[in-house]
Design an enzyme around this catalytic site. Structure first.
Site, PDB file in Angstrom:
ATOM      1  N   SER A 104       0.820  -1.212   0.000  1.00 53.63           N
ATOM      2  CA  SER A 104       0.000   0.000   0.000  1.00 53.63           C
ATOM      3  C   SER A 104       0.853   1.261   0.000  1.00 53.63           C
ATOM      4  O   SER A 104       1.620   1.502  -0.910  1.00 53.63           O
ATOM      5  CB  SER A 104      -0.954  -0.035   1.192  1.00 53.63           C
ATOM      6  OG  SER A 104      -1.904   0.987   1.138  1.00 53.63           O
ATOM      7  N   ASP A 241      -2.422   6.094  -3.409  1.00 55.46           N
ATOM      8  CA  ASP A 241      -1.273   5.481  -2.760  1.00 55.46           C
ATOM      9  C   ASP A 241      -0.755   4.365  -3.663  1.00 55.46           C
ATOM     10  O   ASP A 241      -1.214   4.211  -4.798  1.00 55.46           O
ATOM     11  CB  ASP A 241      -1.639   4.951  -1.369  1.00 55.46           C
ATOM     12  CG  ASP A 241      -2.762   3.926  -1.409  1.00 55.46           C
ATOM     13  OD1 ASP A 241      -3.497   3.904  -2.421  1.00 55.46           O
ATOM     14  OD2 ASP A 241      -2.922   3.163  -0.449  1.00 55.46           O
TER      15      ASP A 241
END
Length: 446
Positions: A104, A241
């Protein structure tokens, strides 16, 4: 021993914490657990596997694919694409398992593994516990025609983009946007989807080399996006992200817009369109008090959960709600996705700007964000955070001082020996002073 799975899969430093052997063993154990639970009964099992562009994703993907195929699962290798695309394709292709390799928003040396079950939903805690319990066990895998076969994706990415575009209520014609892809999984698909929707797009952070993911860019570093929006005279900036399950935004003047503000804008839009069941939004305890006040003033309800998008999703499914998310930018639109989807969120935010004919900074005024200060107190006994009389007394004193103008939240970390102290107050200085005071009590009492 601590639980291997966290609130969002397994993460660690690749080749140290998360090794090829662990990735292979996890995949074999996952296939075994699902098979024994009857998930594969009556058909040949299929898994889809995707990753973000981290260099370590290449060897970890190979290990996952090998583990699944050795356990008798056919594998469709998707390559580099966002986490929500893996969830969507797990559902749309009728796959029994989806696997995403990503850490992530973490830096490049880290990596992680997320599993999605049939339908594109994250695995239940009890299934993850069973996978852990079977790690590394001897098991007689299939042979001959029973082993899994591996093939490469063909038009699956196009299918995901088409799905995103099909959800939009209107064209993005006339909207100028800068999108920061964090040198991550969205680098190809997010700018392309926005262009096909009609927007004029400038892409930054869209040149992944395997090592630059999230480096000074994306949703955790908005400075580059703020500069680019002003430089290009854009209407909106969108930030993802590394695996693109998040979306934050920037106004034309460079002001950041967080997940709470995005949810407030979209909640009002969904209510006006008659697509907000129960006039309810699901959010976590970390959502700003200003968000909850704004929703109340709009006549909308807020259901609150613990931190983690999986808990937001659980509350949405159990309550029959369609919209929820986190301040961090994980936004779930359950009519269109089974998990947080930063591309979907960004597209719908742009569609709202286009449809309303008003700039984002005006739309975001639906809520006033209270100053919020978060202090992480490390290396303390987090297990005593809820039982310490000294901490309880300090919290009570702070809450008395704030009254109904702010709030205090003390939250033990789910993965580290750390306690998070969060204070919201009408003024930044007051929030900071109270947070520092409570953090010192945590240090001394725990």
């Amino acid at each position: 021993m601590s639980r291997l799975f966290g609130t969002d899969g397994i993460r660690g430093v690749a080749n140290r914490d998360l090794t090829a052997r662990l990735a292979l063993d996890l995949s074999v154990a996952a296939a075994r657990v699902l098979g024994e639970a009857g998930a594969f009964e009556g058909h040949r099992p299929l898994a889809v596997v995707g990753r973000d562009p981290r260099a370590s994703g290449e060897f970890l993907e190979a290990a996952v694919v090998a583990g699944l195929a050795s356990a008798g699962v056919d594998v469709l290798r998707l390559g580099v694409l966002p986490t929500p695309a893996v969830a969507y394709l797990t559902q749309s292709l009728g796959a029994d398992l989806g696997v995403m390799l990503s850490a992530s928003h973490n830096p490049a040396p880290d990596n992680g593994i997320k599993f999605f079950g049939r339908g594109g939903h994250k695995l239940a805690d009890q299934i993850e516990d069973q996978i852990e319990a079977h790690l590394g066990e001897d098991w007689a895998g299939p042979t001959g025609p029973g082993v899994g076969r591996v093939r490469e994706a063909q038009g699956e990415v196009e299918s995901y983009i088409a799905h995103l575009l099909s959800t939009l209520p209107r064209s993005l014609d006339g909207v100028r946007v800068v999108v920061d892809c964090a040198h991550g999984a969205a680098s190809g698909v997010s700018p392309e989807a926005m262009r096909r929707a009609g927007a004029s797009v400038v892409a930054i952070g869209a040149s992944p080399d395997g090592l630059n993911i999230n480096e000074g860019c994306g949703s955790t570093h908005l400075e580059s996006l703020q500069r680019a929006v002003i430089e290009h005279g854009a209407d909106v900036g969108i930030a993802h992200d590394g695996d693109a399950d998040r979306c934050l935004a920037v106004t034309a003047s460079g002001e950041p817009i967080d997940g709470d503000q995005i949810m407030a804008v979209l909640a009002v839009e969904l209510r006006e369109a008659g697509r907000l069941p129960g006039d309810t939004v699901v959010a976590t305890v970390m959502s700003n008090l200003g968000f909850k006040i704004a929703m109340r003033e709009e006549g909308l309800n807020v259901v609150e959960t613990t931190v983690g998008d999986r808990y937001v999703l659980e509350a949405m499914k159990s309550g029959g709600y369609a919209f929820g998310g986190e301040q961090s930018g994980h936004v779930i639109m359950l009519d269109h996705a089974t998990t947080g989807d930063g591309l979907l969120t960004g597209l719908h935010l742009l569609a709202t700007v286009a449809g309303r004919g008003r700039p984002l900074d005006e739309l975001a005024k639906v809520m006033t964000r209270l100053p919020q200060v978060l202090v992480n107190v490390k290396n303390v006994d987090k297990s005593r955070a809820k039982t310490s009389p000294e901490l309880a007394a300090a919290v009570e004193a702070a809450e008395t001082e704030l009254g109904d103008t702010g709030r205090v939240l003390i939250r033990p970390s789910g993965t580290e020996p750390m306690v998070r102290v969060m204070v919201e107050a009408p003024e930044e200085d007051q929030a900071r002073a109270l947070a520092d005071r409570l953090a010192e009590v945590v240090r001394t009492a725990l």
